[in-house]
Design an enzyme around this catalytic site. Structure first.
Site, short mmCIF file in Angstrom:
data_model
loop_
_atom_site.label_atom_id
_atom_site.label_comp_id
_atom_site.label_asym_id
_atom_site.label_seq_id
_atom_site.Cartn_x
_atom_site.Cartn_y
_atom_site.Cartn_z
N ASP A 79 56.38 -9.99 -15.50
CA ASP A 79 55.69 -10.70 -16.58
C ASP A 79 54.91 -11.86 -15.98
O ASP A 79 55.07 -12.18 -14.80
CB ASP A 79 56.65 -11.14 -17.69
CG ASP A 79 57.78 -12.03 -17.20
OD1 ASP A 79 57.90 -12.23 -15.98
OD2 ASP A 79 58.56 -12.52 -18.02
N TYR A 110 53.25 -15.51 -14.80
CA TYR A 110 53.78 -16.82 -14.42
C TYR A 110 53.97 -17.65 -15.69
O TYR A 110 53.15 -17.63 -16.59
CB TYR A 110 52.82 -17.55 -13.50
CG TYR A 110 52.58 -16.87 -12.16
CD1 TYR A 110 53.63 -16.64 -11.28
CD2 TYR A 110 51.30 -16.49 -11.78
CE1 TYR A 110 53.41 -16.03 -10.05
CE2 TYR A 110 51.07 -15.88 -10.54
CZ TYR A 110 52.13 -15.65 -9.68
OH TYR A 110 51.91 -15.05 -8.47
N PHE A 169 50.35 -11.52 -10.54
CA PHE A 169 50.47 -12.28 -9.29
C PHE A 169 49.31 -13.23 -9.02
O PHE A 169 49.39 -14.08 -8.14
CB PHE A 169 50.68 -11.35 -8.08
CG PHE A 169 51.93 -10.53 -8.17
CD1 PHE A 169 53.18 -11.11 -8.01
CD2 PHE A 169 51.86 -9.17 -8.45
CE1 PHE A 169 54.33 -10.36 -8.11
CE2 PHE A 169 53.00 -8.40 -8.56
CZ PHE A 169 54.24 -9.00 -8.39
N HIS A 185 60.74 -6.74 -5.73
CA HIS A 185 59.76 -7.73 -6.14
C HIS A 185 59.55 -8.74 -5.01
O HIS A 185 60.49 -9.06 -4.27
CB HIS A 185 60.27 -8.45 -7.40
CG HIS A 185 59.25 -9.26 -8.10
ND1 HIS A 185 58.94 -10.55 -7.74
CD2 HIS A 185 58.44 -8.96 -9.15
CE1 HIS A 185 58.00 -11.02 -8.54
NE2 HIS A 185 57.67 -10.07 -9.40
#
Length: 271
Positions: free
Chosen positions: A114, A116, A127, A236
């Site tokens: 999801d 930031y 990202f 991740h």
């Protein structure tokens, strides 16, 4: 502070007369009009209407999505969330992943979790952060892997629009988040939406590389059944999990190797 001159020409009795129409408007009026237009499109996009306007071939591909019961429920949830608190990204940036990367141009898909949840970071591409913002820890780890894999030179910033413009769909599994509360918008319908996006891409008749980072992204793998495509899985890139297999995964060079093997232009990962 004025805006443009408009030149208008027309034939009159075999002679050309040129009329100059000069529109002079104070800048604040122009700004108000633009803001009104933005707000109008904004509400059309999310709450006032069922149809979202992406602005490219995704509009036709997803035209029925906005009418589905799950999306109408999600829209009501988002309306309440955005009106009662701070949610990221800004509303008009929610679908930026689709806006920056038309369906027809997609060669690779990076799937995250999801957005930031800190101020001035998320802008609709997984990202990626807004210009002028320092790269967050997960993105710094992506840079480290790129450096190890292909000799990437890390930039000072963290805006990844250059990848999106080359055909890399930068898609989170959940497209919004409440400020300071990671995962707060999970389970409200975004997972269904992104499942449907991945299903559309699975039907694509040109090869696509899917880079699945983290458990939520890995769950999308079962949707990707087309043998034309390549699936690459890794933990991740968060500092909590990057050392469990993200570092050393070499997804960036593997992506380009696959694209070249299939006669497609490789991605220039350097920013």
């Amino acid at each position: 502070m004025f805006i443009f001159d408009t030149q208008y020409s027309k034939k009159w009795s075999g002679r050309t007369k040129t009329l100059y129409l000069t529109a002079r408007r104070p800048a604040f009026i122009i700004k108000a009009v633009l803001n009104l237009k933005l707000r109008t499109n904004f509400f059309k996009t999310l709450w006032g209407f069922t149809m979202v306007q992406i602005g490219n071939d995704w509009d036709e591909i997803l035209k029925d999505e906005w009418k589905m019961p799950y999306y109408l429920t999600l829209r009501q949830f988002l309306k309440k969330e955005y009106s009662s608190g701070t949610v990221y990204p800004e509303m008009h940036n929610i679908f930026n992943a689709l806006r920056y990367t038309p369906f027809s141009k997609i060669k690779a898909v990076i799937i995250g979790q999801d957005p930031y949840h800190g101020p001035n970071q998320a802008h609709g591409l997984c990202f990626s952060v807004l210009p002028g913002i320092e790269p967050p820890p997960s993105l710094l780890n992506i840079y480290k892997e790129l450096q190890s894999d292909i000799g990437f030179q890390p930039p000072a910033g963290g805006t990844l629009t250059a990848w999106a413009e080359q055909g890399v769909l930068m898609l989170n599994t959940v497209l919004t988040v409440r400020r300071g509360q990671a995962g707060s918008h999970r389970g409200h319908g975004w997972e269904t939406f992104t499942d449907h996006v991945i299903a559309k891409l699975n039907n694509k008749q040109t090869p696509v590389v899917f880079l699945l980072w983290g458990s939520p992204a890995a769950k999308k793998a079962e949707i990707i059944t087309n043998p034309l495509h390549l699936k690459l899985k890794a933990p991740h890139p968060s500092p909590l999990s990057a050392y469990r297999g993200f570092f050393g995964c070499r997804h960036f060079s593997k992506t380009n190797e696959f694209l070249i093997q299939n006669g497609l232009e490789p991605i220039n990962w350097q920013l």
